[in-house]
Design a protein around this motif. Structure first.
Motif, mmCIF file in Angstrom:
data_model
loop_
_atom_site.group_PDB
_atom_site.id
_atom_site.type_symbol
_atom_site.label_atom_id
_atom_site.label_comp_id
_atom_site.label_asym_id
_atom_site.label_seq_id
_atom_site.Cartn_x
_atom_site.Cartn_y
_atom_site.Cartn_z
ATOM 1 N N PRO A 18 0.824 -1.220 0.000
ATOM 2 C CA PRO A 18 0.000 0.000 0.000
ATOM 3 C C PRO A 18 0.855 1.266 0.000
ATOM 4 O O PRO A 18 1.836 1.354 0.741
ATOM 5 N N TYR A 28 1.706 4.121 3.475
ATOM 6 C CA TYR A 28 1.388 3.371 4.693
ATOM 7 C C TYR A 28 2.611 3.043 5.532
ATOM 8 O O TYR A 28 2.522 2.339 6.524
ATOM 9 N N SER A 56 6.608 1.134 -0.090
ATOM 10 C CA SER A 56 6.194 0.890 -1.476
ATOM 11 C C SER A 56 7.201 1.461 -2.472
ATOM 12 O O SER A 56 7.586 0.784 -3.432
ATOM 13 N N ASN A 114 -4.487 -0.981 10.718
ATOM 14 C CA ASN A 114 -4.674 -0.178 9.515
ATOM 15 C C ASN A 114 -5.532 1.040 9.858
ATOM 16 O O ASN A 114 -6.699 0.906 10.211
ATOM 17 N N THR A 115 -4.947 2.233 9.754
ATOM 18 C CA THR A 115 -5.705 3.444 10.062
ATOM 19 C C THR A 115 -6.650 3.831 8.932
ATOM 20 O O THR A 115 -7.547 4.650 9.142
ATOM 21 N N GLN A 147 -4.119 7.302 4.025
ATOM 22 C CA GLN A 147 -2.884 7.411 3.248
ATOM 23 C C GLN A 147 -2.199 8.721 3.621
ATOM 24 O O GLN A 147 -2.851 9.757 3.739
ATOM 25 N N ARG A 148 -0.888 8.670 3.840
ATOM 26 C CA ARG A 148 -0.210 9.878 4.287
ATOM 27 C C ARG A 148 1.082 10.120 3.514
ATOM 28 O O ARG A 148 1.591 9.247 2.826
ATOM 29 N N GLY A 163 -0.865 8.427 9.632
ATOM 30 C CA GLY A 163 -1.797 7.508 8.979
ATOM 31 C C GLY A 163 -1.082 6.205 8.693
ATOM 32 O O GLY A 163 -0.176 5.805 9.420
ATOM 33 N N GLY A 164 -1.468 5.545 7.621
ATOM 34 C CA GLY A 164 -0.841 4.275 7.285
ATOM 35 C C GLY A 164 -1.111 3.229 8.344
ATOM 36 O O GLY A 164 -2.224 3.111 8.866
ATOM 37 N N PHE A 165 -0.073 2.475 8.696
ATOM 38 C CA PHE A 165 -0.201 1.472 9.747
ATOM 39 C C PHE A 165 0.288 2.030 11.076
ATOM 40 O O PHE A 165 1.136 2.921 11.130
#
Length: 297
Positions: free
Chosen positions: A88, A91, A95, A181-182, A185-186, A277-279
């Protein structure tokens, strides 16, 4: 060849102020090069063509400390090459790091070998130059972890070494690691810049250096020893400090759960990377994990 996501287990933000950090591959997500028809390629390639052009320009200016075959990369893109990934974006799972590691593996003309430990700082610098396209600036840590595909300890003095780590704690050990998982996307840069700005405040910087950085070192030592009860204690201490000093980086909808974990003593949460955000990354007592926990086994 498959390139996994990564997990920064310890050292979020404090690595920027001289602390040690420990990161490792996270096989939960991964990506690899694949081909599709040239007609379908643009929808799957995203900004690969722009990245190819950027790398070619950096190379021509002498701003890239490696030689990449960008001409072949461009030809392959025209033939339908894309990066097939389920990591993702935004996150904290690396990536863009996986993408950089994949490109370096495929197109570097004289790549630094994965066993050349003395050249890891050089490799990290090269990968940071490649990844800067995505973040404006990059430490190079994420692509380094993915490329080496081994747990890596980044020392406070800049030395980098691959290390052996204990098996993850399982339910029978009484403790488990997990992700939350929040759903947000940040951008990494936004939260890194906030941290660096706060570090210009004397009291804030003093607490980071005197409290959070030593706790990070103690947590790394406990993890490497497989001392899960001690690690859980250190983890909770880090969580409590992050609750204060990194509050803007914790999504507001998770503030209550963060406090609940600390107050109950059942689990403790940390940022997973830059935050915002993200995880979220957690450690908890088996059987007492929060709803939605993705257990890392």
């Amino acid at each position: 060849m498959t390139f996994s996501s990564k997990l920064l287990l310890f050292g979020e933000h404090t690595i920027l102020r001289g602390s040690a950090a420990l990161a490792l591959p996270l096989p939960l997500f991964s990506g690899k090069w694949a081909y599709t028809t040239p007609e379908n390629a643009p929808a799957l390639q995203r900004d690969l063509a722009e990245w190819c052009q950027y790398l070619a320009e950096q190379q021509s200016k002498g701003a890239l400390d490696t030689e990449l075959d960008t001409a072949r990369f461009k030809q392959d893109l025209q033939a339908g090459l894309y990066f097939d990934s389920n990591i993702p974006n935004g996150y904290g799972a690396g990536s863009s790091g996986a993408l950089c590691a994949a490109l370096y593996t495929r197109y570097a003309l004289q790549p630094i070998g994965r066993m050349e430990e003395a050249r890891y700082p050089e490799l990290k610098r090269v990968l940071s130059q490649m990844e800067s396209f995505f973040h404006g600036s990059s430490s190079g840590t994420d692509p380094l972890i993915v490329y080496l595909n081994q747990p890596v300890l980044l020392h406070a003095n800049g030395r980098i070494e691959t290390i052996a780590v204990p098996d993850w704690p399982t339910e029978t050990s009484g403790f488990q690691f997990f992700l939350l998982n929040t759903g947000i996307q940040r951008s990494t840069a936004q939260w890194v810049n906030l941290f660096l700005k706060r570090c210009t405040e004397a009291a804030y910087l003093q607490s980071i250096q005197q409290d959070l950085i030593p706790l990070t070192a103690q947590a790394i030592a406990a993890f490497r020893a497989g001392d899960w009860p001690n690690l859980f204690e250190e983890w909770a201490n880090i969580s409590a400090l992050q609750q204060v000093h990194f509050a803007p980086m914790i999504p507001e909808s998770f503030h209550t759960l963060w406090a609940e974990g600390l107050n109950s003593g059942h689990f403790a949460l940390k940022l997973c990377g830059a935050g915002g955000g993200g995880f979220l990354l957690g450690m908890g007592k088996a059987g007492h994990l929060p709803p939605g926990a993705i257990i890392l086994a």
